[in-house]
Design a protein around this motif. Sequence first.
Motif, PDB file in Angstrom:
ATOM      1  N   THR A 252     -27.196   6.395 -21.750  1.00 52.14           N
ATOM      2  CA  THR A 252     -26.167   7.433 -21.855  1.00 52.14           C
ATOM      3  C   THR A 252     -25.038   6.927 -22.739  1.00 52.14           C
ATOM      4  OG1 THR A 252     -25.075   6.631 -19.851  1.00 52.14           O
ATOM      5  CG2 THR A 252     -26.725   8.362 -19.599  1.00 52.14           C
TER       6      THR A 252
ATOM      7  N   THR B  31     -16.409  18.051 -12.904  1.00 49.34           N
ATOM      8  CA  THR B  31     -16.375  16.622 -12.581  1.00 49.34           C
ATOM      9  C   THR B  31     -15.781  16.432 -11.198  1.00 49.34           C
ATOM     10  OG1 THR B  31     -14.151  16.259 -13.467  1.00 49.34           O
ATOM     11  CG2 THR B  31     -15.989  16.049 -15.021  1.00 49.34           C
TER      12      THR B  31
ATOM     13  N   PRO C 122     -20.273  10.485 -19.902  1.00 50.36           N
ATOM     14  CA  PRO C 122     -21.454  11.100 -20.520  1.00 50.36           C
ATOM     15  C   PRO C 122     -21.643  12.521 -20.018  1.00 50.36           C
ATOM     16  CG  PRO C 122     -21.955   8.877 -19.813  1.00 50.36           C
ATOM     17  CD  PRO C 122     -20.590   9.201 -19.264  1.00 50.36           C
TER      18      PRO C 122
ATOM     19  N   LEU D 243     -23.869  15.861 -19.059  1.00 45.54           N
ATOM     20  CA  LEU D 243     -25.138  16.455 -18.664  1.00 45.54           C
ATOM     21  C   LEU D 243     -24.984  17.955 -18.862  1.00 45.54           C
ATOM     22  CD1 LEU D 243     -27.983  16.358 -17.407  1.00 45.54           C
ATOM     23  CD2 LEU D 243     -26.888  16.525 -15.153  1.00 45.54           C
TER      24      LEU D 243
ATOM     25  N   ARG E 200     -21.527   9.806 -12.412  1.00 40.59           N
ATOM     26  CA  ARG E 200     -21.955   9.275 -13.706  1.00 40.59           C
ATOM     27  C   ARG E 200     -21.687  10.244 -14.851  1.00 40.59           C
ATOM     28  NH1 ARG E 200     -26.337   6.184 -15.719  1.00 40.59           N
ATOM     29  NH2 ARG E 200     -26.015   4.839 -13.899  1.00 40.59           N
ATOM     30  N   TYR E 201     -21.793  11.550 -14.575  1.00 42.32           N
ATOM     31  CA  TYR E 201     -21.762  12.549 -15.642  1.00 42.32           C
ATOM     32  C   TYR E 201     -20.642  13.557 -15.447  1.00 42.32           C
ATOM     33  CZ  TYR E 201     -26.570  11.099 -16.779  1.00 42.32           C
ATOM     34  OH  TYR E 201     -27.691  10.396 -17.128  1.00 42.32           O
TER      35      TYR E 201
ATOM     36  N   ASN F 122     -28.046  14.830 -23.228  1.00 45.00           N
ATOM     37  CA  ASN F 122     -28.691  14.892 -21.915  1.00 45.00           C
ATOM     38  C   ASN F 122     -28.666  16.337 -21.450  1.00 45.00           C
ATOM     39  OD1 ASN F 122     -28.688  11.937 -21.841  1.00 45.00           O
ATOM     40  ND2 ASN F 122     -26.490  12.159 -21.463  1.00 45.00           N
TER      41      ASN F 122
END
Length: 539
Positions: free
Chosen positions: A70, A132, A141, A143, A172-173, A259
């Motif tokens: 990523t 988020t 990163p 998605l 994470r995304y 992604n």
Amino acid sequence: MRRWTGHPRVRWSRRSVTGLVLLCALALLAGCAVGPSQRPPVAVRGEHLPAAPPSAAAQPPADPDLLPGTEPVRGGPVFGDCTDDVLAGLSAAGTPVPAGRALEIGCGRLTVPADRGRPDLGPARLGLTRVTTPGAAADLPALVVLGDTGVDGSARAAATLAAQLPDAVLARYQVIGMDRRGAGEDLLDCAPADARAALLDAGPDRRDEAAMSALLDRSRAIVQDCYLLLSGTLTSFKSASSADDLESLRSALGVARLNLLGIGDGADAVAGWVARHPDAVGRVVLDGPGDPGLDDPARTEAATAAAEAAFDDFATACAAGPDCPLGPDPRATVRGLLDRLTGTALPVGDGDTVTAGATVRAVRAVLSQPARWPELQAALAAADAGDAAGLVRLLAPIGGPQGRFDAALATRCNDSRVRATPGEAADRAADWAGRFPLFGVAAAQDLVACGPWPSGGPVVPATPQGNPSPPVLVLGTAHDPRTPQSGAERTAEQLGNGRLVRWEGAGTGAYPRTPCVTAIVDRALLDGRAPAEPVVCPP
């Protein structure tokens, strides 16, 4: 004919369910919006897009199951806070955020060419939603989520998905939903109200050639009005345009690899993007794609067979419960309701009615969402007892003032090269009425409804040319009312490096609805590893 003063471009006729939908939808609109009505302007690359960031240089993979790493977002759209509005919309739609899950939501726009082959037609503006955890870094990163035109806009789909994602994935995304052409910010609303109502309300008795010819005329009126309103961009509402829009979004985000999670026909568009841009493929999941080798009428036939099988699951699930409102034989109950409505539509006040045709379309739409099956059971049981209020609520997102009908019709017709004559549609109706008792005639009517539309062309994923793409996860659900599981199998084959995951469940979209599928997808998104062999997940 009467005019809906709260939505000036829509003209509604009496004595159809569509008119009633407007009355109930007025009370729902405030809670159902994905974001604020005025999203912040986005100074992203639109009709004058520069070259996208270069893709990562192709290297022979040391591990064939390893996915690309990523990368942080570098720049991108401006998002204004719309957390309260989106959360209120999710609650109104029956998909509230679980207790304990805190989300921060921003809304923005992406400007893209309306038609890349016709720069003189100007730009189109697509709604974006960024989801988020509170305080997450702006360069997490991305998605990107591309949803199904038959359910919700991608912006809402992103928020709904983020509410269900495992904590580690959401940490994470940043989850970014991009609306499809004709949805959300780019809402397609061009059909004359009486023509739209005629197609929605067409019942199982409208199956001979004369009836099909009348529906063809109604669809011709839609094409004429939409073509005039859209200044030549009518054919841009298709999966191929969504694939191009994904590449525009990659450029705006400043990343070499994207992604992606595509759901339903959103997965079809993502598959087309993968085939065109294999060097830009990051960690990609196709959740419920259709068979890329089929065009109409075979494509509609396969989807109709899948819908009938999904209804059997719906009926079995209801009958297996202790208090099924549709009785011991739900299919017989619904069939009896449709027979009565075919003879006499159900009055609901103010001269409006709910027809058999509209009921069939409401049932098929909700079959893709098993979480709403109890709501559908209750609505059908109430209608069987003479109360249509529940069906009206189900129909509002289809034919109401913020409905999906125009966009779904345009996308379906533009994604097909084949056009059926009234005689051919009548022949199909005669055949399919016996093989697909609930949905067969409506499916044949859908074929003739595309008759006046300019011939389009489906996104047909092929083995990516040039460098091979990294592995792509392809999820197929056994009882998906939109497409048979063979659609995922064929997509995985044609992509060349598709990694197939079959789920023996029901509905459109398997992730993150089952622990087995969730574990596989999470491993791909978090650890960058795809399954080496096909996987079958239990119901």
